[in-house]
Enzyme design. Sequence first.
Site, PDB file in Angstrom:
ATOM      1  N   HIS A  55       0.799  -1.140   0.016  1.00 53.92           N
ATOM      2  CA  HIS A  55      -0.052  -0.033  -0.131  1.00 53.92           C
ATOM      3  C   HIS A  55       1.169   1.100   0.049  1.00 53.92           C
ATOM      4  O   HIS A  55       1.971   1.334   0.794  1.00 53.92           O
ATOM      5  CB  HIS A  55      -1.068   0.124   1.374  1.00 53.92           C
ATOM      6  CG  HIS A  55      -1.368  -1.083   1.720  1.00 53.92           C
ATOM      7  ND1 HIS A  55      -1.060  -2.108   2.550  1.00 53.92           N
ATOM      8  CD2 HIS A  55      -2.535  -1.796   0.849  1.00 53.92           C
ATOM      9  CE1 HIS A  55      -1.845  -3.456   2.591  1.00 53.92           C
ATOM     10  NE2 HIS A  55      -2.809  -3.074   1.665  1.00 53.92           N
ATOM     11  N   ASP A  58       2.364   1.862   3.272  1.00 54.20           N
ATOM     12  CA  ASP A  58       3.321   1.208   3.838  1.00 54.20           C
ATOM     13  C   ASP A  58       4.541   1.701   3.663  1.00 54.20           C
ATOM     14  O   ASP A  58       5.563   1.610   4.431  1.00 54.20           O
ATOM     15  CB  ASP A  58       3.472  -0.273   3.123  1.00 54.20           C
ATOM     16  CG  ASP A  58       2.212  -0.994   3.433  1.00 54.20           C
ATOM     17  OD1 ASP A  58       1.443  -0.523   4.130  1.00 54.20           O
ATOM     18  OD2 ASP A  58       1.919  -1.768   2.724  1.00 54.20           O
ATOM     19  N   ASP A 257      -9.635 -13.989   9.409  1.00 54.51           N
ATOM     20  CA  ASP A 257      -8.947 -14.130   8.515  1.00 54.51           C
ATOM     21  C   ASP A 257      -7.277 -14.552   9.061  1.00 54.51           C
ATOM     22  O   ASP A 257      -6.501 -13.623  10.011  1.00 54.51           O
ATOM     23  CB  ASP A 257      -8.530 -12.557   7.928  1.00 54.51           C
ATOM     24  CG  ASP A 257      -7.594 -12.510   6.728  1.00 54.51           C
ATOM     25  OD1 ASP A 257      -7.145 -13.745   6.168  1.00 54.51           O
ATOM     26  OD2 ASP A 257      -7.320 -11.572   6.106  1.00 54.51           O
TER      27      ASP A 257
END
Length: 381
Positions: A55, A58, A257
């Site tokens: 991203h 990041d 997740d």
Amino acid sequence: MGGYQPQKNDRFTFGLWTIMNTGRDPFGEPTREPMTGLEVITELARRNVWAYEMHAEDLVPEGSSALDRDRIVNEAKKRMADEDIACVNCGANVFGHPAFKDGALTSHDPKVRQLALQRYMNALDIGHEVGSTLCDLWWGRDGAEVDAARNPMEAIKRLREGLNYLQRYIDEQGYQGCRLAIEPKPNEPRGDTYLPTGGHALALIATLDKPENCGVVIELAHARMAGLNAGHEVAQALECGKLFGCHLNAQKPLRFDQDLRFGAEDLKESFFVVKLIEDAGWSGARSFDAHAYRTADRAEVWDFVAGCMRTYLILREKVARFNADAEIQGLLEEINSGSDEALPPPAELSSMMLDPDALARRRLHHERLDQLTQELLLGVR
Ligand code: GLO
Ligand code: MG
């Protein structure tokens, strides 16, 4: 066991976020020290990882000045050239900030939608600068717990509008070769995410202004969270030329997740995914989107990285063995014999004699075939 060393041409990638993960979860604090995106780029490159995904945030933390942004992006480019590592996906973080608490592209608030588009456009810019040609949209907050608050049809229209808008931006900027992708996920962090599976995403893509420039990124864990066969999800996207990315990891089905190390749970399904993409000669990145167990310290994260790649290489070798195994191939030949026969014209078929009882007697060898596959995977074949 000296083999299975990753090489650049294996096309392995990791998301920067996978290594930056500090082990924080909804119930507990970090268990390992943070790392910057720049540090991760260098460390991955030194482990023969071919490329990274990110991203934009990041790499360039939210709130950085224009000066810092340029400094960080230039430093990333320098490290990429020095250490020989590419970037294959730059998306945006439109899930972390509280502004996105009720969605990004689907928020009722037009200013929140604009903020989300701004972040995606920033990701397209930074991606372009570092040579990435994919912007993978994982819209984690575009979902709902309270359906009374938003008509899901409205949400779908806004997602279409957002994707069309970003495509226009790509065209206006002249970002040659740059493509968009939707990464579907059924839930988490929202109770329900809009467009929960690959099939849902493909249906929306068909309605875009430029459907040819948008595909899907299928993540194995996301399919398993929905109780689906991850290999079948990958296959559908692959078959129609829409598999723009594949996030490899592991997951117990129907749970939160878990993003486990590739192959850690669902070995046979993982094998068939590797078989699919290898047999198809798919040229996309073999991307790992997982993280080390929360019990791992900073140094052990690199065991996780090595483990993902090693398991892929082992499974790839198993695929070659499967394809060369005379008994397995003999069974497959029998199972498939005659399957290519062309359909007769409807007028002929409607009056053709077909004997259902005779058809039902055909032996399919599934028990034997699956046992042989199992033994191959267990290493006794
Ligand atoms: C989360 C997703 C996420 C995406 C990433 C892509 O569950 O898998 O990690 O892959 O945002 O840019
Ligand atoms: Mg993912």
